[in-house]
Design an enzyme around this catalytic site. Sequence first.
Site, PDB file in Angstrom:
ATOM      1  N   LYS A 137       0.870  -1.185   0.000  1.00 49.85           N
ATOM      2  CA  LYS A 137       0.000   0.000   0.000  1.00 49.85           C
ATOM      3  C   LYS A 137       0.896   1.221   0.000  1.00 49.85           C
ATOM      4  O   LYS A 137       2.048   1.147   0.463  1.00 49.85           O
ATOM      5  CB  LYS A 137      -0.881   0.010   1.252  1.00 49.85           C
ATOM      6  CG  LYS A 137      -2.133   0.828   1.104  1.00 49.85           C
ATOM      7  CD  LYS A 137      -3.214   0.054   0.383  1.00 49.85           C
ATOM      8  CE  LYS A 137      -4.416   0.884   0.065  1.00 49.85           C
ATOM      9  NZ  LYS A 137      -5.536   0.031  -0.403  1.00 49.85           N
ATOM     10  N   ASP A 177      -6.956   4.267  -4.522  1.00 48.29           N
ATOM     11  CA  ASP A 177      -7.653   4.070  -3.241  1.00 48.29           C
ATOM     12  C   ASP A 177      -8.306   5.429  -2.948  1.00 48.29           C
ATOM     13  O   ASP A 177      -8.543   6.202  -3.892  1.00 48.29           O
ATOM     14  CB  ASP A 177      -6.657   3.636  -2.146  1.00 48.29           C
ATOM     15  CG  ASP A 177      -7.363   3.106  -0.888  1.00 48.29           C
ATOM     16  OD1 ASP A 177      -7.805   1.953  -0.899  1.00 48.29           O
ATOM     17  OD2 ASP A 177      -7.496   3.863   0.098  1.00 48.29           O
TER      18      ASP A 177
END
Length: 463
Positions: A137, A177
């Site tokens: 991430k 995201d």
Amino acid sequence: MSHIDITLEEAHEYIKKEIEKEIEHYRCEHDIFFQAVEEVLLSIAPLYLADDRYAKHNIIRRLAHPDRIIKFKIEWLNDKNEIRVNTGYRVQFNNSMGPYKGGLRFHPSVNEGVLKFLGFEQILKNALTGLPIGGAKGGSDFDPKGKSDFEIMKFCRAFMRELHKYIGPRMDVPAGDIGVGSREISYLFGEYKKITSTFDGILTGKPLFSGGSLARTEATGYGVVYFTEAMLEIENKESLKGKICTVSGAGNVALHTIEKLLEIGAIPVTCTDSRGTVYDARGVDIAYLKELKFNRRGGSLEEYIVKHPEATYIPASEYPEDGHAVWNIECYAAFPCSTQNELTDLDAKNLIANGCVSVTEGANMPSTPEAIATFLKNKICFGPAKAANAGGVAVSNFEMSQNASMLKWSFEEVDAKLKETMYDICHNVAATAKEYGVEGNYVDGANISAFKKVADVMISEGI
Ligand code: NDP
Ligand code: 2IT
């Protein structure tokens, strides 16, 4: 030499404020990471009891430790030609199952702890898809709100000037995201191409003309609904057709959850953003919502009731701190799709009191540990994020396949594969829960199934 016309005290005040901002930067919030780790590790206890290899190979410590955390400075110019500084990160957590894979989040709340939590969840989510992708991430504390299109472009391109050193189609493939959609991915991709002169599939969620996949935009939300239908079927509950549903969020995941719910004949009656909640008992107007939140970026949900005066708008400030208006509305199924810890224990109790039988997490870790315990104790069908929202990353993998083979798949083909993947994940999770003596507990089923896949590879490869 020019000088600033302020007193020495004012200069001290200014410098102190700047130092305070810098300290804020480095104050890492790791609580959220440990919340995610604890939830997973406590629920895999049955696996530890069944097999002593996991303790012998010290898998818990090894899995909870990221392979590496890359942290970098991003300097960019705003529209007034003022220099701005932000922090960028990429947490490459674990590549046991395949290249590092996971989204980029641009939001002022981003710090190392948040990205470690998201990266850790991503390892297990990606393992559940059964596809060859590891977990990562990244992102930045950059706040896209109120920025011009030009400023977004300048920031994205400055971000990629650092990030490009650490990614590659077989090494690490970021995606979107919160705060990162196809516009941002496009700017990032443009900079990567400029620096490297290559047209590689180093990002997913690209626009179609840059090698993106049809149905990637819709994938997470559609997948959430496919997963819920599969879960309700396994648990012998009525399907979503004709049922009232509540959804939080008004971004990519929420809007496509709402869109699919409408398509299958359910009645989604809510959506939310950081400022408030819309409640429209007839079912929300998805075309107008998309116009408001996607096409006119930054539009407020308050505008919804101008077009639909029969709907209600509840400002977030009007609700007590530990509860949220959206979870106090009668519904059959609930879909938290905005952000972490947005659904509290009080919300869980309100949902149950209002007749809710099913909760599916579209966002990453939206329910607090106390809320999850309440759902499980009350035998609510509960679809945890790492299983239920895996449709987005699954279609990201399909985008990587299309890029590598230089082929294009049709919308129908991708959607059919997505549906099959979500049904497979759901059945696998349910079967694992049954195998380990926790039938009906999709949290434990997902954690055990994913942990086992990753841990077995780590054991077989050694150190
Ligand atoms: P978007 O940026 O498209 O939308 C985010 C939505 O959540 C917006 O409505 C935003 O409100 C709201 N929101 C964000 N932060 C907060 C906050 N702190 N408090 C209240 N509301 C907030 O993001 P996505 O839809 O892509 O992501 C939503 C969730 O889904 C995240 O948890 C993400 O990690 C997860 N997810 C996303 C996937 C994807 O493919 N995009 C895949 C799997 C999971 P506002 O408009 O006011 O900012
Ligand atoms: O949380 C997630 O799964 C995502 N943001 C999507 C990740 C991806 O690589 O598509």
